[in-house]
Design a protein around this motif. Structure first.
Motif, PDB file in Angstrom:
ATOM      1  N   LEU A 156      61.970  48.072  -9.155  1.00 31.79           N
ATOM      2  CA  LEU A 156      60.520  47.449  -8.463  1.00 31.79           C
ATOM      3  C   LEU A 156      60.912  46.784  -7.204  1.00 31.79           C
ATOM      4  O   LEU A 156      59.976  46.836  -6.205  1.00 31.79           O
ATOM      5  N   SER A 157      61.920  46.013  -7.257  1.00 35.44           N
ATOM      6  CA  SER A 157      62.057  45.367  -5.761  1.00 35.44           C
ATOM      7  C   SER A 157      62.547  46.103  -4.699  1.00 35.44           C
ATOM      8  O   SER A 157      62.230  45.941  -3.740  1.00 35.44           O
ATOM      9  N   ARG A 158      63.238  47.145  -4.933  1.00 35.65           N
ATOM     10  CA  ARG A 158      63.908  48.183  -4.014  1.00 35.65           C
ATOM     11  C   ARG A 158      62.535  48.945  -3.523  1.00 35.65           C
ATOM     12  O   ARG A 158      62.515  49.341  -2.318  1.00 35.65           O
TER      13      ARG A 158
ATOM     14  N   GLY B 186      61.298  49.021   0.062  1.00 38.36           N
ATOM     15  CA  GLY B 186      60.964  50.406   0.810  1.00 38.36           C
ATOM     16  C   GLY B 186      59.639  50.458   1.531  1.00 38.36           C
ATOM     17  O   GLY B 186      59.461  51.203   2.473  1.00 38.36           O
ATOM     18  N   LEU B 187      58.749  49.708   0.873  1.00 40.43           N
ATOM     19  CA  LEU B 187      57.394  49.697   1.342  1.00 40.43           C
ATOM     20  C   LEU B 187      57.136  48.802   2.411  1.00 40.43           C
ATOM     21  O   LEU B 187      55.799  48.450   2.887  1.00 40.43           O
ATOM     22  N   GLY B 188      58.182  48.095   2.764  1.00 37.99           N
ATOM     23  CA  GLY B 188      57.942  47.199   4.110  1.00 37.99           C
ATOM     24  C   GLY B 188      58.062  45.690   3.852  1.00 37.99           C
ATOM     25  O   GLY B 188      57.795  45.056   4.638  1.00 37.99           O
ATOM     26  N   ALA B 189      58.038  45.211   2.518  1.00 35.00           N
ATOM     27  CA  ALA B 189      58.020  43.732   2.178  1.00 35.00           C
ATOM     28  C   ALA B 189      59.392  43.074   2.210  1.00 35.00           C
ATOM     29  O   ALA B 189      60.446  43.544   1.827  1.00 35.00           O
ATOM     30  N   ASP B 190      59.397  41.935   3.090  1.00 41.25           N
ATOM     31  CA  ASP B 190      60.634  41.274   3.337  1.00 41.25           C
ATOM     32  C   ASP B 190      60.817  40.376   2.204  1.00 41.25           C
ATOM     33  O   ASP B 190      59.877  40.265   1.081  1.00 41.25           O
TER      34      ASP B 190
ATOM     35  N   ARG C  77      56.889  36.093  -3.049  1.00 40.43           N
ATOM     36  CA  ARG C  77      55.585  35.353  -2.941  1.00 40.43           C
ATOM     37  C   ARG C  77      54.640  36.262  -3.915  1.00 40.43           C
ATOM     38  O   ARG C  77      53.619  35.984  -4.724  1.00 40.43           O
ATOM     39  N   LEU C  78      54.940  37.618  -3.653  1.00 39.71           N
ATOM     40  CA  LEU C  78      53.572  38.600  -4.131  1.00 39.71           C
ATOM     41  C   LEU C  78      54.416  39.368  -5.541  1.00 39.71           C
ATOM     42  O   LEU C  78      53.557  39.932  -6.147  1.00 39.71           O
ATOM     43  N   LEU C  79      55.675  39.488  -5.581  1.00 38.71           N
ATOM     44  CA  LEU C  79      56.011  40.289  -6.548  1.00 38.71           C
ATOM     45  C   LEU C  79      56.706  39.411  -7.910  1.00 38.71           C
ATOM     46  O   LEU C  79      56.448  39.355  -8.976  1.00 38.71           O
ATOM     47  N   TRP C  80      57.818  38.651  -7.481  1.00 36.39           N
ATOM     48  CA  TRP C  80      58.630  37.773  -8.330  1.00 36.39           C
ATOM     49  C   TRP C  80      57.696  36.514  -8.889  1.00 36.39           C
ATOM     50  O   TRP C  80      57.901  36.366 -10.219  1.00 36.39           O
TER      51      TRP C  80
END
Length: 154
Positions: A105-107, A111-115, A121-124
């Motif tokens: 998920l993080s990878r 790959g979609l451009g999230a730093d 902030r948006l995932l974890w």
């Protein structure tokens, strides 16, 4: 010889609590590191790690509160051991939440451009926010109980 923490006046509960919290943090980081290493190569080993944590959870909580009585007083090392005994109960909800998250998920987000800040902030934070809040509340309660138990032994 480790200094005995009981018998000191002000700040005893804070010193005990800090030592217990330090032991808890170190043991939790070790468990998270082991989980990350095992999940990367041997997924079956993570089941064994979570099973061991589950088997140690209740005896660890009881032993953490009872430890100053067994050790005949509270020392810095004894308080650190209390923190280590609390680690299985602290890590169990977090490891269960991490188990539900796909390992790629993080990878994918990267790959979609999230730093790193956007992933945090948006995932974890949405995925682990409530489990971390529950773990933090439970740890605060148990560290306070263990510090009170360590401070009460002469």
């Amino acid at each position: 010889m480790m200094p005995v923490l009981t018998g000191h006046p002000a700040g005893l509960l804070g010193v005990d609590g800090t030592c217990i919290l330090l032991g808890l943090v170190l043991a939790s980081l070790l468990v998270l590191w082991a989980h990350a290493m095992l999940r990367g190569t041997w997924p079956a080993q993570c089941v064994l790690l979570r099973g061991l944590l589950l088997a140690c959870m209740l005896p660890g909580l009881v032993l953490a509160v009872w430890w100053p009585g067994l050790a005949k007083g509270a020392t810095v090392a004894g308080c650190m051991i209390q923190g280590v005994l609390l680690a299985p109960a602290a890590m169990w909800p977090l490891l269960c939440a991490l188990r539900r998250i796909p390992p790629t998920l993080s990878r994918t987000a990267s790959g979609l451009g999230a730093d790193a800040q956007a992933r945090l902030r948006l995932l974890w934070l949405p995925l682990l926010g409530w489990p971390l809040a529950g773990v933090a509340a439970g740890c605060a309660i148990m560290v306070t109980l263990c510090a009170m138990a360590a401070a009460s032994w002469p």
